[in-house]
Scaffold this active site. Sequence first.
Site, PDB file in Angstrom:
ATOM      1  N   CYS A 179     -18.971  30.583  25.361  1.00 34.19           N
ATOM      2  CA  CYS A 179     -20.135  31.421  25.692  1.00 34.19           C
ATOM      3  C   CYS A 179     -20.400  31.523  27.190  1.00 34.19           C
ATOM      4  CB  CYS A 179     -21.382  30.908  24.975  1.00 34.19           C
ATOM      5  SG  CYS A 179     -21.952  29.293  25.578  1.00 34.19           S
ATOM      6  N   ARG A 187      -8.599  10.539  -7.409  1.00 32.12           N
ATOM      7  CA  ARG A 187      -9.649   9.747  -6.764  1.00 32.12           C
ATOM      8  C   ARG A 187     -10.878  10.608  -6.455  1.00 32.12           C
ATOM      9  NH1 ARG A 187      -9.878   5.206  -3.389  1.00 32.12           N
ATOM     10  NH2 ARG A 187      -7.631   5.108  -3.128  1.00 32.12           N
ATOM     11  N   LYS A 243       0.879  -1.182   0.000  1.00 38.39           N
ATOM     12  CA  LYS A 243       0.000   0.000   0.000  1.00 38.39           C
ATOM     13  C   LYS A 243       0.908   1.221   0.000  1.00 38.39           C
ATOM     14  CE  LYS A 243      -4.015   2.030   2.243  1.00 38.39           C
ATOM     15  NZ  LYS A 243      -3.498   3.413   2.249  1.00 38.39           N
ATOM     16  N   CYS A 250     -18.891  26.750  29.467  1.00 36.73           N
ATOM     17  CA  CYS A 250     -18.416  26.719  28.079  1.00 36.73           C
ATOM     18  C   CYS A 250     -17.301  27.744  27.898  1.00 36.73           C
ATOM     19  CB  CYS A 250     -19.568  27.013  27.113  1.00 36.73           C
ATOM     20  SG  CYS A 250     -19.036  27.122  25.392  1.00 36.73           S
TER      21      CYS A 250
END
Length: 650
Positions: free
Chosen positions: A401, A131, A110, A398
């Site tokens: 925020c 591809r 490969k 968070c």
Amino acid sequence: MDSQNYHFVIDTLNKMAYHYYVLDSPIASDAEYDALYHKLKAYEEAHPDSIVPNSPTQRVGDVPLSEFSKNTHIKRMWSLDDVFDEAELEEWLKRIQKTHPYATFTCSPKFDGASLNLLYEGGLLQSATTRGNGIEGELVTQNARTIFSIPLQIPYKEQIEIRGEVLIAKDDFTSLNAQRLTDNLPLFANPRNAAAGSLRQLDSKITVKRPLRFMPWGVGAIHTQKQSFYEILKSLESFGFAPMPFLVHCTDKEEIIKTYQNLLNTRETYPLMLDGMVIMIDEMAIQEQLGWTIKSPRFACAYKFPAVEKTSIIKDIVFQVGRTGVITPVAELEPVEIEGAMIARASLHNFSEIAKKDIRIGDRVVIIRSGDVIPKIISSIHTLRDGSQVRIQPPTLCPECAQELLLEEILIKCQNLNCPARVKESLVHFASKKALNIDGLGEKIVYELFDKGLVRGILDLYKLKEEDLLKLEGWKQKRAQNLINGIKNTYGIELWRLINAFGIEHIGEGASKKLAKIFGTRVFSISEAEILGIDGFGEEMARSLCEFNHANKELIETMLEIIQPKVQQREVVLDSVFAGKNVVITGTLSAPREHFVEILEGLGAKVSSSVSSKSDYLLCGENAGSKLAKAQNLGVQILNEEDLLKLLKT
């Protein structure tokens, strides 16, 4: 030179080039080749109507392109499922041998490069296509013609797609980067990136200067009597392609492992980049019988090499907010080079993973990176701790925020739909290649437009004006026009792209295509029961889609009105014997499962994955298992392919 020996000179030059570029065994000096080449060129300049397609002069770069055209492969280019150790290999082999105990295998290296599909007709190279998404790619014929290991003409006259990898050898890569350093140009990260970048140059005169080579590894569309994949690959050598190294025909697991170990031992010293071994069922008839899943062939896999490991120190942890609100801890590292790429960040996935591995700020950690896989921290080296290390504490608010976070099993999530990070990531996904594919709207541009207050949501993209963009620093008219045109190009785009662009949890590209094909725009108002009736759709997918439709009804209606997506809904024969019937498929059939699913759904059937009292038919192939026994117990009507054909005729 006269017309009589014109073809003789071409054959001689092509033979010299083949020995030099393909076999690495020159049969003439550079001076001899150049002298003969210039004679040929002089003759062709005097007789332009005599030039033949396989003349070496036809490899010279052509005029620059403004952009690459898209081109569709005749036969899809599939990606392979990976196996990483002997246990996974054995599991894969057992699945094959359960239905095909006498199958044999072709093992090949490969290569780590850029995949390319070459189309020949009448013996002449017609096109070369990257591809891409497997169905269509970019047309790079002009550049492919400059690669000497790609024959411009082959003796095989039927239509054939020959697939392979465009590569740069390790030594050539070192020389290329040394020259770029001298020229004060950015360096390539690794040979694969250098090969891919060279192949996608709009100016083929640049490509011709790059030391690219082509190594074949397979075929797509082909007309052949050969029933052995190994024989097909070997025959490519006679077409003028490079002989494939380490190509071995194996009959059992022991031979496969021996071949793999031989390849692995050669990995470091081999001149080309290798990242594993491809294992392919050799018998073409069995390949057809096994068919494909939604993304990969069932008859092949890639046995990957162990990932390269390095160590580094975690300097800090930052928390990233994704479009679904999931908080991902990311380690900032002392930069370390792995396989040509400088790694300075690595995902820690979730806080459960951190606790299990006991990873701390200041730890020396082991990092792996294999091919294009995102760098991953697999462990910390506890014995090197000196007491200065700090435990990683999960956030409660968070980082974007400052809203309180929700702990959901092993995940921590921000539930604020208006969180700037969630909105920005949603916009990035909305514009991405597998969604609406908006040219010129990458992550950096999305962040800039959001931070400047021009875009706060999806609909704002369609309100953007050129004059708004020109007010931004560094924006010129052409750049602004390109973005506006990119947004306009989404009008009339395929419906599945819009479904995927919404970023509905558990609904990816494959599911979006299936939903669009079956339901059309009605997909935004269907019930959970209708979704569960689709083969491969589970409760989480059904619930997620219905919740999204309910919560975003107004947004969906507005987007449908703006974009007016193209609907290619499957035609359904409503008066067929299968209309409204529940059908289950099991066993090995003469064609891939998807072939029968499409036929049955086109006749109004609902194809599901499990047998129940609601099942009307079981379509049964060879080596059926428990589904057949259950159907017999429940009295479900059992059909073989012959029975199905009879019903279809009626």
